[in-house]
Write an enzyme that holds these catalytic residues in place. Structure first.
Site, PDB file in Angstrom:
ATOM      1  N   ARG A  61      43.672  22.090  36.000  1.00 54.17           N
ATOM      2  CA  ARG A  61      42.496  23.262  35.527  1.00 54.17           C
ATOM      3  C   ARG A  61      42.861  22.902  33.743  1.00 54.17           C
ATOM      4  O   ARG A  61      41.257  23.181  33.394  1.00 54.17           O
ATOM      5  CB  ARG A  61      42.347  24.605  35.340  1.00 54.17           C
ATOM      6  CG  ARG A  61      42.093  24.775  36.960  1.00 54.17           C
ATOM      7  CD  ARG A  61      42.645  26.301  37.737  1.00 54.17           C
ATOM      8  NE  ARG A  61      40.615  26.717  37.725  1.00 54.17           N
ATOM      9  CZ  ARG A  61      41.376  28.262  37.776  1.00 54.17           C
ATOM     10  NH1 ARG A  61      42.354  29.036  37.490  1.00 54.17           N
ATOM     11  NH2 ARG A  61      40.394  28.665  36.165  1.00 54.17           N
ATOM     12  N   HIS A 111      40.559  37.530  30.699  1.00 53.79           N
ATOM     13  CA  HIS A 111      41.705  37.228  32.177  1.00 53.79           C
ATOM     14  C   HIS A 111      42.971  36.414  31.791  1.00 53.79           C
ATOM     15  O   HIS A 111      43.109  35.410  32.629  1.00 53.79           O
ATOM     16  CB  HIS A 111      40.275  36.614  33.161  1.00 53.79           C
ATOM     17  CG  HIS A 111      40.579  38.058  34.359  1.00 53.79           C
ATOM     18  ND1 HIS A 111      39.566  37.460  34.872  1.00 53.79           N
ATOM     19  CD2 HIS A 111      40.363  39.489  34.282  1.00 53.79           C
ATOM     20  CE1 HIS A 111      38.803  38.590  35.922  1.00 53.79           C
ATOM     21  NE2 HIS A 111      40.034  39.761  35.273  1.00 53.79           N
TER      22      HIS A 111
HETATM   23  C1  BV8 Z   1      44.264  45.074  37.908  1.00 54.79           C
HETATM   24  C2  BV8 Z   1      42.355  34.366  35.847  1.00 54.79           C
HETATM   25  C3  BV8 Z   1      45.252  47.059  37.541  1.00 54.79           C
HETATM   26  C4  BV8 Z   1      43.401  34.014  37.040  1.00 54.79           C
HETATM   27  C5  BV8 Z   1      41.730  35.819  38.184  1.00 54.79           C
HETATM   28  C6  BV8 Z   1      39.705  48.164  43.396  1.00 54.79           C
HETATM   29  C7  BV8 Z   1      39.167  48.070  44.227  1.00 54.79           C
HETATM   30  C8  BV8 Z   1      39.969  46.670  45.248  1.00 54.79           C
HETATM   31  C9  BV8 Z   1      40.850  45.509  44.292  1.00 54.79           C
HETATM   32  C10 BV8 Z   1      41.038  46.195  43.489  1.00 54.79           C
HETATM   33  C11 BV8 Z   1      40.730  46.912  42.830  1.00 54.79           C
HETATM   34  N1  BV8 Z   1      41.056  47.149  41.485  1.00 54.79           N
HETATM   35  C12 BV8 Z   1      42.555  46.407  41.489  1.00 54.79           C
HETATM   36  C13 BV8 Z   1      42.102  45.482  42.334  1.00 54.79           C
HETATM   37  C14 BV8 Z   1      43.188  44.502  43.011  1.00 54.79           C
HETATM   38  C15 BV8 Z   1      41.917  43.321  42.108  1.00 54.79           C
HETATM   39  C16 BV8 Z   1      41.175  43.087  42.806  1.00 54.79           C
HETATM   40  O1  BV8 Z   1      39.978  42.670  42.313  1.00 54.79           O
HETATM   41  N2  BV8 Z   1      40.792  42.075  44.058  1.00 54.79           N
HETATM   42  C17 BV8 Z   1      39.462  42.067  44.803  1.00 54.79           C
HETATM   43  C18 BV8 Z   1      40.263  40.067  45.331  1.00 54.79           C
HETATM   44  C19 BV8 Z   1      38.880  42.798  45.560  1.00 54.79           C
HETATM   45  N3  BV8 Z   1      42.324  43.040  40.720  1.00 54.79           N
HETATM   46  C20 BV8 Z   1      43.387  42.373  39.830  1.00 54.79           C
HETATM   47  O2  BV8 Z   1      44.359  42.602  40.136  1.00 54.79           O
HETATM   48  C21 BV8 Z   1      42.667  42.665  38.484  1.00 54.79           C
HETATM   49  N4  BV8 Z   1      44.552  43.557  37.972  1.00 54.79           N
HETATM   50  O3  BV8 Z   1      42.824  45.063  38.594  1.00 54.79           O
HETATM   51  O4  BV8 Z   1      45.360  45.213  37.235  1.00 54.79           O
HETATM   52  C22 BV8 Z   1      47.072  47.472  37.226  1.00 54.79           C
HETATM   53  C23 BV8 Z   1      46.690  48.459  36.727  1.00 54.79           C
HETATM   54  C24 BV8 Z   1      47.601  49.034  36.168  1.00 54.79           C
HETATM   55  C25 BV8 Z   1      48.568  47.802  35.805  1.00 54.79           C
HETATM   56  C26 BV8 Z   1      48.495  46.749  36.511  1.00 54.79           C
HETATM   57  C27 BV8 Z   1      47.501  46.242  36.674  1.00 54.79           C
HETATM   58  C28 BV8 Z   1      43.034  40.776  37.604  1.00 54.79           C
HETATM   59  C29 BV8 Z   1      41.982  40.466  38.246  1.00 54.79           C
HETATM   60  C30 BV8 Z   1      41.958  39.066  37.098  1.00 54.79           C
HETATM   61  C31 BV8 Z   1      42.691  37.355  38.220  1.00 54.79           C
HETATM   62  N5  BV8 Z   1      42.413  36.686  37.860  1.00 54.79           N
HETATM   63  N6  BV8 Z   1      41.459  34.925  37.105  1.00 54.79           N
HETATM   64  C32 BV8 Z   1      42.844  32.116  37.321  1.00 54.79           C
HETATM   65  O5  BV8 Z   1      40.929  32.193  36.756  1.00 54.79           O
HETATM   66  O6  BV8 Z   1      42.661  31.446  37.596  1.00 54.79           O
HETATM   67  S1  BV8 Z   1      39.981  36.488  38.549  1.00 54.79           S
HETATM   68  C33 BV8 Z   1      38.901  35.298  38.928  1.00 54.79           C
HETATM   69  O7  BV8 Z   1      37.705  35.442  39.849  1.00 54.79           O
HETATM   70  C34 BV8 Z   1      38.174  34.965  37.752  1.00 54.79           C
HETATM   71  O8  BV8 Z   1      38.642  35.041  36.306  1.00 54.79           O
HETATM   72  C35 BV8 Z   1      37.251  36.125  38.345  1.00 54.79           C
HETATM   73  O9  BV8 Z   1      37.297  37.460  37.484  1.00 54.79           O
HETATM   74  C36 BV8 Z   1      37.254  36.797  39.996  1.00 54.79           C
HETATM   75  C37 BV8 Z   1      35.943  36.347  40.061  1.00 54.79           C
HETATM   76  O10 BV8 Z   1      35.619  34.772  39.784  1.00 54.79           O
HETATM   77  P1  BV8 Z   1      33.739  34.499  39.887  1.00 54.79           P
HETATM   78  O11 BV8 Z   1      34.210  33.773  37.489  1.00 54.79           O
HETATM   79  O12 BV8 Z   1      33.445  35.156  39.617  1.00 54.79           O
HETATM   80  O13 BV8 Z   1      33.749  33.103  40.246  1.00 54.79           O
HETATM   81  P2  BV8 Z   1      33.200  33.256  41.839  1.00 54.79           P
HETATM   82  O14 BV8 Z   1      33.704  31.585  42.443  1.00 54.79           O
HETATM   83  O15 BV8 Z   1      33.552  33.974  42.225  1.00 54.79           O
HETATM   84  O16 BV8 Z   1      32.088  33.451  41.669  1.00 54.79           O
HETATM   85  C38 BV8 Z   1      30.605  32.968  41.199  1.00 54.79           C
HETATM   86  C39 BV8 Z   1      29.766  33.225  41.001  1.00 54.79           C
HETATM   87  O17 BV8 Z   1      28.616  31.761  40.517  1.00 54.79           O
HETATM   88  C40 BV8 Z   1      28.950  32.948  42.368  1.00 54.79           C
HETATM   89  O18 BV8 Z   1      28.493  34.381  42.731  1.00 54.79           O
HETATM   90  C41 BV8 Z   1      28.098  31.786  43.019  1.00 54.79           C
HETATM   91  O19 BV8 Z   1      26.782  32.247  43.536  1.00 54.79           O
HETATM   92  C42 BV8 Z   1      27.884  31.931  40.967  1.00 54.79           C
HETATM   93  N7  BV8 Z   1      27.379  30.228  40.530  1.00 54.79           N
HETATM   94  C43 BV8 Z   1      27.500  29.366  40.421  1.00 54.79           C
HETATM   95  N8  BV8 Z   1      27.094  27.868  40.472  1.00 54.79           N
HETATM   96  C44 BV8 Z   1      25.961  28.827  39.598  1.00 54.79           C
HETATM   97  C45 BV8 Z   1      26.247  30.105  39.381  1.00 54.79           C
HETATM   98  N9  BV8 Z   1      25.757  31.349  39.138  1.00 54.79           N
HETATM   99  C46 BV8 Z   1      24.081  30.674  37.755  1.00 54.79           C
HETATM  100  N10 BV8 Z   1      24.475  28.851  37.502  1.00 54.79           N
HETATM  101  C47 BV8 Z   1      25.064  28.636  38.648  1.00 54.79           C
HETATM  102  N11 BV8 Z   1      24.872  26.791  38.023  1.00 54.79           N
END
Ligand code: BV8
Length: 237
Positions: A61, A111
């Site tokens: 990446r 992130h």
């Molecule tokens: C934490 C880095 C707490 C790595 C990433 C509450 C409820 C449920 C779950 C949780 C919660 N709180 C915490 C959680 C757990 C978890 C979580 O949210 N899980 C999910 C799956 C349910 N969260 C965590 O673990 C976070 N940490 O909360 O810690 C804590 C508390 C105390 C002490 C310690 C810890 C940490 C999360 C970070 C993970 N790392 N990235 C890497 O890059 O490899 S996440 C990764 O996915 C991204 O960074 C981003 O944040 C995330 C979402 O991705 P998107 O960027 O949105 O991309 P995606 O593909 O999903 O969507 C793209 C969009 O673009 C689409 O909608 C598409 O239609 C659109 N698109 C496409 N092309 C275009 C476009 N739009 C416009 N133009 C285009 N051309």
């Protein structure tokens, strides 16, 4: 909506803003999570279980990001950063460096970043341009085999949360660009912004998981919608 000339803007970006630069998103068809399971490459447990798989995933990446170029959406946000006289903060979930290469300065990577490695021996964050799979020595302490990507994995605390929530506490306009709204705490920022009385705008290819929380949505390619929106904001100023 009327935005005061000294209004505070917070912009959240996700992988979708880098899609037109050729970088894979996570959840689109053929995206990163179709190629690898999150549990295998984006958690501390995955790194402890199979460091080589994780390091190869991030090395490839990093190479992809280095070969990519900022697109018109990154350029438009950098222009807004230069010309907007009110408060502005771009909070990116992305680990690529396309925002900074487009010239954005009021920017933070919640992130982490592919451009940095984290030495688990001395805790330093160090710029890295070579493959971590080769176990380079830490430039800060010299130890080898202790460098991991400086990227926030699932279960890890995102960076600069205090600064982000402070900005969300006084925001007048919150804009989410190119994110599916699937990952917390980033996906909850729009709720914070609404509580602060901000106008909330979603710019995305399609409605995100949190689209119902936004006041306004503009759907389309970021490379077209974002420059038009920036022109509108700066023409109002
Ligand atoms: C934490 C880095 C707490 C790595 C990433 C509450 C409820 C449920 C779950 C949780 C919660 N709180 C915490 C959680 C757990 C978890 C979580 O949210 N899980 C999910 C799956 C349910 N969260 C965590 O673990 C976070 N940490 O909360 O810690 C804590 C508390 C105390 C002490 C310690 C810890 C940490 C999360 C970070 C993970 N790392 N990235 C890497 O890059 O490899 S996440 C990764 O996915 C991204 O960074 C981003 O944040 C995330 C979402 O991705 P998107 O960027 O949105 O991309 P995606 O593909 O999903 O969507 C793209 C969009 O673009 C689409 O909608 C598409 O239609 C659109 N698109 C496409 N092309 C275009 C476009 N739009 C416009 N133009 C285009 N051309």
């Amino acid at each position: 909506m009327a935005l005061p000339q000294d209004g505070n803007i917070v912009i959240l970006t996700g992988a979708g803003i880098s899609a037109e630069s050729g970088l894979d998103t996570f959840r689109d068809a053929g995206g990163l999570w179709a190629q690898h399971r999150v549990e295998d490459v984006a958690t501390p447990e995955a790194f402890a279980r199979n460091a080589d798989l994780v390091l190869n995933f991030y090395d490839s990446r990093r190479e992809g990001a280095a070969a990519a170029r900022p697109n018109a959406a990154h350029a438009a946000l950098a222009r807004l950063d230069r010309e907007w006289r009110g408060g502005l903060l771009i909070v990116t979930q992305n680990v690529d460096d396309l925002h900074e290469r487009a010239g954005a300065e009021r920017l933070l990577h919640m992130h982490g970043s592919l451009a940095l490695a984290w030495c688990t021996a001395c805790d330093a964050r160090v710029p890295i341009a070579q493959d971590l799979i080769d176990r380079p020595a830490c430039p800060a302490c010299g130890a080898s085999g202790h460098l991991r990507p400086d990227v926030v994995w699932f279960g890890e605390m995102p960076y600069e949360m205090d600064r982000i929530y402070a900005a969300l506490g006084i925001v007048d306009l919150f804009v989410s660009i190119g994110t599916s709204g699937a990952v917390y705490p980033a996906a909850g920022f729009v709720q914070e912004a609404r509580t602060s009385g901000a106008h909330c705008l979603e710019i995305n290819l399609e409605p995100s998981q949190g689209t119902h929380v936004f006041h306004e949505a503009r759907h389309g390619q970021a490379g077209q919608v974002v420059p038009a929106w920036v022109d509108e904001v700066l023409d109002m100023a």
